[in-house]
Write a protein that holds these residues in place. Structure first.
Motif, PDB file in Angstrom:
ATOM      1  N   THR A 157       0.024  23.229 -10.004  1.00 26.40           N
ATOM      2  CA  THR A 157      -1.314  23.494 -10.526  1.00 26.40           C
ATOM      3  C   THR A 157      -2.028  22.163 -10.734  1.00 26.40           C
ATOM      4  OG1 THR A 157      -0.570  23.371 -12.810  1.00 26.40           O
ATOM      5  CG2 THR A 157      -0.463  25.544 -11.740  1.00 26.40           C
ATOM      6  N   LYS A 158      -3.313  22.202 -11.089  1.00 30.28           N
ATOM      7  CA  LYS A 158      -4.060  20.973 -11.375  1.00 30.28           C
ATOM      8  C   LYS A 158      -3.407  20.218 -12.518  1.00 30.28           C
ATOM      9  CE  LYS A 158      -8.696  22.091  -9.751  1.00 30.28           C
ATOM     10  NZ  LYS A 158     -10.110  22.190 -10.105  1.00 30.28           N
ATOM     11  N   ALA A 159      -2.936  20.954 -13.500  1.00 29.17           N
ATOM     12  CA  ALA A 159      -2.281  20.314 -14.638  1.00 29.17           C
ATOM     13  C   ALA A 159      -1.001  19.609 -14.195  1.00 29.17           C
ATOM     14  CB  ALA A 159      -1.963  21.355 -15.714  1.00 29.17           C
ATOM     15  N   ASP A 160      -0.280  20.233 -13.261  1.00 27.47           N
ATOM     16  CA  ASP A 160       0.948  19.602 -12.747  1.00 27.47           C
ATOM     17  C   ASP A 160       0.640  18.307 -12.018  1.00 27.47           C
ATOM     18  OD1 ASP A 160       2.462  21.745 -13.688  1.00 27.47           O
ATOM     19  OD2 ASP A 160       2.364  22.826 -11.776  1.00 27.47           O
ATOM     20  N   LEU A 161      -0.493  18.262 -11.332  1.00 25.87           N
ATOM     21  CA  LEU A 161      -0.855  17.097 -10.522  1.00 25.87           C
ATOM     22  C   LEU A 161      -1.619  16.036 -11.296  1.00 25.87           C
ATOM     23  CD1 LEU A 161      -1.942  18.965  -7.262  1.00 25.87           C
ATOM     24  CD2 LEU A 161       0.250  17.901  -7.749  1.00 25.87           C
ATOM     25  N   ALA A 162      -1.927  16.281 -12.548  1.00 27.50           N
ATOM     26  CA  ALA A 162      -2.743  15.349 -13.332  1.00 27.50           C
ATOM     27  C   ALA A 162      -2.087  13.972 -13.444  1.00 27.50           C
ATOM     28  CB  ALA A 162      -3.007  15.923 -14.722  1.00 27.50           C
ATOM     29  N   GLY A 163      -0.777  13.897 -13.464  1.00 28.77           N
ATOM     30  CA  GLY A 163      -0.090  12.617 -13.618  1.00 28.77           C
ATOM     31  C   GLY A 163      -0.020  11.789 -12.356  1.00 28.77           C
ATOM     32  N   PHE A 164      -0.406  12.346 -11.224  1.00 28.20           N
ATOM     33  CA  PHE A 164      -0.335  11.623  -9.960  1.00 28.20           C
ATOM     34  C   PHE A 164      -1.602  10.822  -9.701  1.00 28.20           C
ATOM     35  CE2 PHE A 164       2.773  14.999  -9.441  1.00 28.20           C
ATOM     36  CZ  PHE A 164       3.839  14.311  -8.908  1.00 28.20           C
ATOM     37  N   ALA A 165      -1.492   9.827  -8.848  1.00 32.71           N
ATOM     38  CA  ALA A 165      -2.629   8.961  -8.528  1.00 32.71           C
ATOM     39  C   ALA A 165      -3.664   9.713  -7.700  1.00 32.71           C
ATOM     40  CB  ALA A 165      -2.140   7.746  -7.755  1.00 32.71           C
ATOM     41  N   THR A 166      -4.924   9.347  -7.913  1.00 31.77           N
ATOM     42  CA  THR A 166      -6.023   9.910  -7.135  1.00 31.77           C
ATOM     43  C   THR A 166      -6.445   8.901  -6.077  1.00 31.77           C
ATOM     44  OG1 THR A 166      -7.693   8.962  -8.593  1.00 31.77           O
ATOM     45  CG2 THR A 166      -6.839  11.156  -9.176  1.00 31.77           C
ATOM     46  N   LYS A 167      -7.352   9.293  -5.195  1.00 35.67           N
ATOM     47  CA  LYS A 167      -7.858   8.352  -4.188  1.00 35.67           C
ATOM     48  C   LYS A 167      -8.490   7.154  -4.865  1.00 35.67           C
ATOM     49  CE  LYS A 167      -8.792  11.476  -0.346  1.00 35.67           C
ATOM     50  NZ  LYS A 167      -9.821  12.022   0.542  1.00 35.67           N
ATOM     51  N   ALA A 168      -9.208   7.395  -5.950  1.00 39.10           N
ATOM     52  CA  ALA A 168      -9.841   6.291  -6.679  1.00 39.10           C
ATOM     53  C   ALA A 168      -8.789   5.340  -7.245  1.00 39.10           C
ATOM     54  CB  ALA A 168     -10.722   6.844  -7.793  1.00 39.10           C
ATOM     55  N   ASP A 169      -7.678   5.895  -7.740  1.00 38.68           N
ATOM     56  CA  ASP A 169      -6.616   5.047  -8.280  1.00 38.68           C
ATOM     57  C   ASP A 169      -6.012   4.163  -7.198  1.00 38.68           C
ATOM     58  OD1 ASP A 169      -6.907   6.249 -10.771  1.00 38.68           O
ATOM     59  OD2 ASP A 169      -5.338   7.749 -10.373  1.00 38.68           O
ATOM     60  N   LEU A 170      -5.905   4.682  -5.993  1.00 40.88           N
ATOM     61  CA  LEU A 170      -5.260   3.959  -4.895  1.00 40.88           C
ATOM     62  C   LEU A 170      -6.205   3.012  -4.160  1.00 40.88           C
ATOM     63  CD1 LEU A 170      -3.114   6.871  -3.431  1.00 40.88           C
ATOM     64  CD2 LEU A 170      -2.384   5.054  -4.974  1.00 40.88           C
ATOM     65  N   ALA A 171      -7.482   3.053  -4.464  1.00 40.68           N
ATOM     66  CA  ALA A 171      -8.469   2.241  -3.745  1.00 40.68           C
ATOM     67  C   ALA A 171      -8.179   0.745  -3.866  1.00 40.68           C
ATOM     68  CB  ALA A 171      -9.867   2.558  -4.249  1.00 40.68           C
ATOM     69  N   GLY A 172      -7.608   0.320  -4.965  1.00 44.27           N
ATOM     70  CA  GLY A 172      -7.337  -1.101  -5.163  1.00 44.27           C
ATOM     71  C   GLY A 172      -6.124  -1.612  -4.412  1.00 44.27           C
ATOM     72  N   PHE A 173      -5.361  -0.730  -3.825  1.00 47.08           N
ATOM     73  CA  PHE A 173      -4.171  -1.141  -3.095  1.00 47.08           C
ATOM     74  C   PHE A 173      -4.511  -1.454  -1.643  1.00 47.08           C
ATOM     75  CE2 PHE A 173      -2.542   1.206  -6.726  1.00 47.08           C
ATOM     76  CZ  PHE A 173      -1.609   0.307  -7.204  1.00 47.08           C
ATOM     77  N   ALA A 174      -3.520  -1.619  -0.813  1.00 52.16           N
ATOM     78  CA  ALA A 174      -3.711  -2.015   0.577  1.00 52.16           C
ATOM     79  C   ALA A 174      -4.625  -1.052   1.327  1.00 52.16           C
ATOM     80  CB  ALA A 174      -2.364  -2.088   1.282  1.00 52.16           C
ATOM     81  N   THR A 175      -5.522  -1.648   2.083  1.00 55.18           N
ATOM     82  CA  THR A 175      -6.440  -0.859   2.909  1.00 55.18           C
ATOM     83  C   THR A 175      -5.984  -0.958   4.361  1.00 55.18           C
ATOM     84  OG1 THR A 175      -7.879  -2.754   3.311  1.00 55.18           O
ATOM     85  CG2 THR A 175      -8.355  -1.410   1.354  1.00 55.18           C
ATOM     86  N   LYS A 176      -6.641  -0.206   5.225  1.00 54.05           N
ATOM     87  CA  LYS A 176      -6.314  -0.282   6.654  1.00 54.05           C
ATOM     88  C   LYS A 176      -6.520  -1.700   7.167  1.00 54.05           C
ATOM     89  CE  LYS A 176      -7.094   4.505   7.975  1.00 54.05           C
ATOM     90  NZ  LYS A 176      -7.861   5.429   8.818  1.00 54.05           N
ATOM     91  N   ALA A 177      -7.549  -2.370   6.675  1.00 59.86           N
ATOM     92  CA  ALA A 177      -7.819  -3.744   7.104  1.00 59.86           C
ATOM     93  C   ALA A 177      -6.677  -4.673   6.672  1.00 59.86           C
ATOM     94  CB  ALA A 177      -9.145  -4.227   6.528  1.00 59.86           C
ATOM     95  N   ASP A 178      -6.153  -4.449   5.459  1.00 60.32           N
ATOM     96  CA  ASP A 178      -5.043  -5.269   4.972  1.00 60.32           C
ATOM     97  C   ASP A 178      -3.804  -5.065   5.841  1.00 60.32           C
ATOM     98  OD1 ASP A 178      -6.611  -6.139   2.848  1.00 60.32           O
ATOM     99  OD2 ASP A 178      -5.886  -4.557   1.506  1.00 60.32           O
ATOM    100  N   VAL A 179      -3.542  -3.842   6.192  1.00 60.00           N
ATOM    101  CA  VAL A 179      -2.358  -3.497   6.964  1.00 60.00           C
ATOM    102  C   VAL A 179      -2.506  -3.919   8.420  1.00 60.00           C
ATOM    103  CG1 VAL A 179      -0.928  -1.552   7.722  1.00 60.00           C
ATOM    104  CG2 VAL A 179      -1.805  -1.615   5.399  1.00 60.00           C
ATOM    105  N   ALA A 180      -3.729  -4.061   8.896  1.00 59.43           N
ATOM    106  CA  ALA A 180      -3.970  -4.406  10.302  1.00 59.43           C
ATOM    107  C   ALA A 180      -3.352  -5.752  10.668  1.00 59.43           C
ATOM    108  CB  ALA A 180      -5.465  -4.417  10.591  1.00 59.43           C
ATOM    109  N   GLY A 181      -3.251  -6.669   9.718  1.00 56.46           N
ATOM    110  CA  GLY A 181      -2.696  -7.981  10.010  1.00 56.46           C
ATOM    111  C   GLY A 181      -1.176  -8.018  10.036  1.00 56.46           C
ATOM    112  N   LEU A 182      -0.532  -6.951   9.639  1.00 57.67           N
ATOM    113  CA  LEU A 182       0.929  -6.930   9.605  1.00 57.67           C
ATOM    114  C   LEU A 182       1.498  -6.656  10.989  1.00 57.67           C
ATOM    115  CD1 LEU A 182       1.486  -4.914   6.309  1.00 57.67           C
ATOM    116  CD2 LEU A 182       1.511  -7.391   6.615  1.00 57.67           C
ATOM    117  N   ALA A 183       2.739  -7.049  11.171  1.00 53.83           N
ATOM    118  CA  ALA A 183       3.399  -6.858  12.468  1.00 53.83           C
ATOM    119  C   ALA A 183       3.644  -5.377  12.741  1.00 53.83           C
ATOM    120  CB  ALA A 183       4.725  -7.609  12.496  1.00 53.83           C
ATOM    121  N   THR A 184       3.553  -5.023  14.007  1.00 54.91           N
ATOM    122  CA  THR A 184       3.840  -3.643  14.403  1.00 54.91           C
ATOM    123  C   THR A 184       5.344  -3.478  14.599  1.00 54.91           C
ATOM    124  OG1 THR A 184       3.662  -4.126  16.757  1.00 54.91           O
ATOM    125  CG2 THR A 184       1.623  -3.491  15.611  1.00 54.91           C
ATOM    126  N   ARG A 185       5.763  -2.254  14.736  1.00 57.90           N
ATOM    127  CA  ARG A 185       7.187  -1.968  14.963  1.00 57.90           C
ATOM    128  C   ARG A 185       7.668  -2.663  16.240  1.00 57.90           C
ATOM    129  NH1 ARG A 185      10.536   2.289  13.229  1.00 57.90           N
ATOM    130  NH2 ARG A 185       8.717   3.183  12.219  1.00 57.90           N
TER     131      ARG A 185
END
Length: 120
Positions: free
Chosen positions: A29-57
């Protein structure tokens, strides 16, 4: 649509709804998911641009392969050095055995001379 067909459709819907009712209690339920991170919470972490500079498999696998080849080359050189040391050790052991043999012969010769001198 006939009454029989409608009854079949209603029975089918009822059966499907029963399955959904069995699954519903297990869903979060929404109450069950309240403790998890939202998109806004994760915005400060690595972005696609940040990951683009990393080595590929594929790049990592190529680097791993190159490192393995270099390691194997170094290991072969070390094996060669160890072989040389082992051969040198064998040669020294042979020389030492020969020196011990000559020493024993010389000591026996000296012992015989001393015994002859004592016998006089």
């Amino acid at each position: 649509m006939t009454i029989m067909e409608l009854e079949d459709v209603v029975k089918n819907i009822d059966m499907r709804l029963s399955h959904v009712e069995q699954i519903l209690p297990t869903l979060a339920t929404k109450a069950d998911l309240a403790g998890f991170a939202t998109k806004a919470d994760l915005a400060g972490f690595a972005t696609k641009a940040d990951v683009a500079g990393l080595a590929t498999r594929a790049e990592l696998q190529a680097e791993c392969q190159q490192t393995r080849q270099q390691f194997n080359a170094v290991a072969e050189r070390i094996e060669g050095y160890v072989r040389l040391v082992a051969e040198g050790h064998d040669g020294l052991q042979q020389r030492l055995a020969e020196t011990n043999r000559r020493f024993d012969e010389e000591m026996a010769r000296i012992d015989r001379r001393v015994m002859r001198l004592e016998g006089r």
